[in-house]
Write a protein that holds these residues in place. Structure first.
Motif, short mmCIF file in Angstrom:
data_model
loop_
_atom_site.label_atom_id
_atom_site.label_comp_id
_atom_site.label_asym_id
_atom_site.label_seq_id
_atom_site.Cartn_x
_atom_site.Cartn_y
_atom_site.Cartn_z
N GLU A 53 52.73 26.70 17.28
CA GLU A 53 51.60 26.73 16.35
C GLU A 53 51.55 25.50 15.45
OE1 GLU A 53 52.29 30.45 14.44
OE2 GLU A 53 51.30 31.64 16.02
N ARG A 54 52.62 24.72 15.40
CA ARG A 54 52.62 23.50 14.58
C ARG A 54 51.94 22.33 15.28
NH1 ARG A 54 57.16 22.79 10.14
NH2 ARG A 54 57.31 24.96 9.44
N GLY A 55 51.47 22.56 16.49
CA GLY A 55 50.77 21.50 17.20
C GLY A 55 51.57 20.99 18.37
N PRO A 56 51.01 20.03 19.11
CA PRO A 56 51.69 19.56 20.32
C PRO A 56 53.04 18.90 20.05
CG PRO A 56 49.78 18.19 19.82
CD PRO A 56 49.70 19.38 18.92
N ILE A 57 53.22 18.33 18.84
CA ILE A 57 54.50 17.71 18.50
C ILE A 57 54.60 17.66 16.98
CG2 ILE A 57 53.50 15.39 18.65
CD1 ILE A 57 56.24 14.40 19.63
N TYR A 58 55.76 17.98 16.45
CA TYR A 58 55.93 17.91 15.00
C TYR A 58 57.30 17.34 14.66
CZ TYR A 58 59.17 21.77 13.82
OH TYR A 58 60.28 22.57 13.66
N HIS A 59 57.41 16.78 13.44
CA HIS A 59 58.66 16.16 13.00
C HIS A 59 59.44 17.15 12.17
CE1 HIS A 59 61.17 12.95 10.93
NE2 HIS A 59 61.37 12.78 12.21
N SER A 60 60.56 17.60 12.69
CA SER A 60 61.41 18.56 11.99
C SER A 60 62.20 17.86 10.89
CB SER A 60 62.38 19.22 12.98
OG SER A 60 63.45 19.85 12.31
N GLY A 61 62.53 18.60 9.85
CA GLY A 61 63.36 18.07 8.78
C GLY A 61 64.74 17.67 9.24
N THR A 62 65.15 18.13 10.43
CA THR A 62 66.46 17.74 10.97
C THR A 62 66.48 16.29 11.41
OG1 THR A 62 65.88 18.39 13.22
CG2 THR A 62 66.85 20.10 11.81
N ASP A 69 54.79 22.08 23.86
CA ASP A 69 53.53 21.89 24.58
C ASP A 69 53.80 21.52 26.03
OD1 ASP A 69 51.25 19.93 25.55
OD2 ASP A 69 50.38 21.19 23.96
N PRO A 70 53.28 22.27 27.00
CA PRO A 70 53.60 21.98 28.41
C PRO A 70 53.12 20.61 28.88
CG PRO A 70 51.90 23.69 28.24
CD PRO A 70 52.45 23.47 26.87
N GLU A 71 51.98 20.14 28.36
CA GLU A 71 51.49 18.84 28.78
C GLU A 71 52.38 17.71 28.25
OE1 GLU A 71 47.39 18.32 27.87
OE2 GLU A 71 46.72 20.06 29.04
N VAL A 72 52.82 17.83 27.02
CA VAL A 72 53.72 16.82 26.47
C VAL A 72 55.04 16.82 27.22
CG1 VAL A 72 55.03 16.12 24.42
CG2 VAL A 72 52.66 16.89 24.17
N ILE A 73 55.58 18.01 27.48
CA ILE A 73 56.87 18.10 28.17
C ILE A 73 56.78 17.50 29.57
CG2 ILE A 73 58.56 19.71 29.13
CD1 ILE A 73 57.96 21.54 26.72
N THR A 74 55.72 17.85 30.29
CA THR A 74 55.55 17.31 31.65
C THR A 74 55.43 15.80 31.62
OG1 THR A 74 54.46 19.36 32.34
CG2 THR A 74 54.13 17.42 33.72
N GLU A 75 54.68 15.27 30.66
CA GLU A 75 54.50 13.82 30.53
C GLU A 75 55.83 13.12 30.23
OE1 GLU A 75 52.74 10.80 27.14
OE2 GLU A 75 51.71 12.72 27.44
N VAL A 76 56.59 13.68 29.30
CA VAL A 76 57.85 13.05 28.90
C VAL A 76 58.86 13.06 30.03
CG1 VAL A 76 59.84 13.29 27.37
CG2 VAL A 76 57.52 13.45 26.43
N LEU A 77 58.96 14.17 30.73
CA LEU A 77 59.95 14.28 31.80
C LEU A 77 59.66 13.31 32.94
CD1 LEU A 77 60.46 18.15 31.97
CD2 LEU A 77 62.05 16.45 31.08
#
Length: 403
Positions: A53-62, A69-77
């Motif tokens: 729900e935070r969107g296709p990619i978000y910056h965690s405080g860690t 997001d399946p499209e982002v994951i497929t693209e990155v892999l």
């Protein structure tokens, strides 16, 4: 004090690990869902929904970037600019103090191509067809002498380690030590993200060293003397054996939660491949893939610098309602749905996936044929701080030791 112990190094590492755990706990308390995933939960899937729900990619405080997001994951892999570690093998600067943050040796795509001659003969279709007979014998032998009521300790883990060890040529006399090392190394992928207690880190280190020795590595030998064949066997032992055990455990837990599905499998044990496929969608043994950008990239239109650390929650894709109808329901009758992204990249996609699937399919089929009265007797127990590897530590059942 154990021989070779270094109190100063242990103190420094222990302090770093403790600080990392404290940092992740604070960030989780402030509402960062990825930090909560790092802390651990019996059911992480509601947290995955928050990440989605935070969107296709978000910056965690860690410090990590996170996506479900399946499209982002497929693209990155598929993008060679994303690697398992920095180009020089170093961790990304944003990683939250990982101990094994330099990645898994031999896990890059080009390394797999170089090592193909060493792993492909072990997992090609002909070899796996023959290996299924070995797995079947190990399953039946285990069930003949089982007396306990913990599916993991009394069936899933013994079958996984005995079968994997047989494939890799571990002598029978060495199998108890091999099984101990495989179990001890199972936490290794989690150390990439979640800081573990110092004692567990040292036990993991010892387990990996033990596997190397079992396959012929000389203690203290220079890195250059390690053969590719031995490296492949160590990697399969630290990945395929735990994946098999956790895949069996997750499948049985899901099947018993809806007794109708367990009964369906018992009536038709040939549904075992469907049960494994559905488990890989519903509750896979590998939940996360991680990559480091070797060059500037822009997934989902977000500009990321070289060295950025991306955590891909691949398990969340299987619960995405846009890809899978009724995603939170475990069903054996799913048809024409997208393949899950479990075992999505690197080592998991190449030799580990076919081996773990084949072994789990046989283990489920034999269990359904031999123990149709299997039923739960308590809640499963999960290990904390295990964001990458998911499977019960204990799965109490009745009917496992019955004939």
């Amino acid at each position: 004090m154990p021989e070779g112990a270094n109190p100063a190094a242990d103190y420094e590492l222990g302090l770093r690990l403790l600080n990392a755990r404290a940092m992740q706990r604070v960030l989780g308390s402030l509402g960062d869902p990825y930090a909560m995933v790092l802390r651990g939960a019996d059911d992480p899937y509601p947290l995955y929904t928050e990440i989605r729900e935070r969107g296709p990619i978000y910056h965690s405080g860690t410090g990590s970037w996170v996506t479900a997001d399946p499209e982002v994951i497929t693209e990155v892999l598929a993008d060679p600019r994303w690697r398992m570690s920095g180009p020089d093998g170093s961790p990304a600067a944003e990683q939250p103090l990982p101990f094994y943050g330099y990645g898994t040796p031999g896990a890059e795509a080009d390394e797999h191509l170089r090592l193909r001659a060493h792993w492909e003969p072990l997992v090609d279709p002909e070899a796996l067809a023959a290996h299924r007979k070995t797995v079947e014998r190990e399953c039946l032998a285990r069930l003949d002498r089982v007396t306990g009521g913990d599916l993991m300790a009394d069936y899933a883990w013994p079958v996984a380690t005995a079968a994997t060890g047989a494939l890799l040529g571990v002598p029978a006399a060495a199998l108890p030590r091999y099984a101990e090392c495989c179990a001890g190394a199972a936490v290794l992928p989690d150390t990439l993200l979640a800081a573990q207690p110092l004692a567990l880190v040292r036990r993991t280190e010892e387990a990996v060293a033990g596997l190397d020795e079992l396959f012929g590595g000389a203690p203290g030998a220079p890195d250059g003397t390690e053969t590719a064949d031995r490296a492949v066997r160590v990697l399969l032992s630290t990945a395929a054996a735990p994946a098999t055990a956790h895949l069996v455990g997750n499948a049985v837990h899901a099947l018993l939660a809806e007794p109708g599905w367990w009964q369906a499998l018992c009536r038709d044990p040939d549904l075992a491949p469907a049960a494994v496929a559905e488990t890989l969608r519903y509750d896979p043994p590998v939940q996360v893939e991680i990559r480091v950008a070797a060059a500037p990239v822009a997934p989902a239109g977000t500009d990321l610098a070289a060295g950025s650390h991306l955590v891909m929650i691949t398990a969340a894709v299987g619960r995405d309602g846009a890809r899978h109808p009724e995603p939170d329901d475990f069903r054996l009758d799913r048809q024409a749905e997208p393949e899950p992204l479990a075992f999505a990249g690197g080592l998991h996609h190449l030799p580990v996936a076919p081996l773990a699937r084949a072994q789990a399919e046989v283990a489920l089929r034999i269990l359904a044929e031999a123990r149709p009265n299997l039923r739960p007797s308590g809640a499963p127990v999960y290990r904390r701080r295990a964001p990458v590897v998911r499977g019960p530590v204990e799965l109490p059942v009745l009917g496992l030791g019955e004939t």
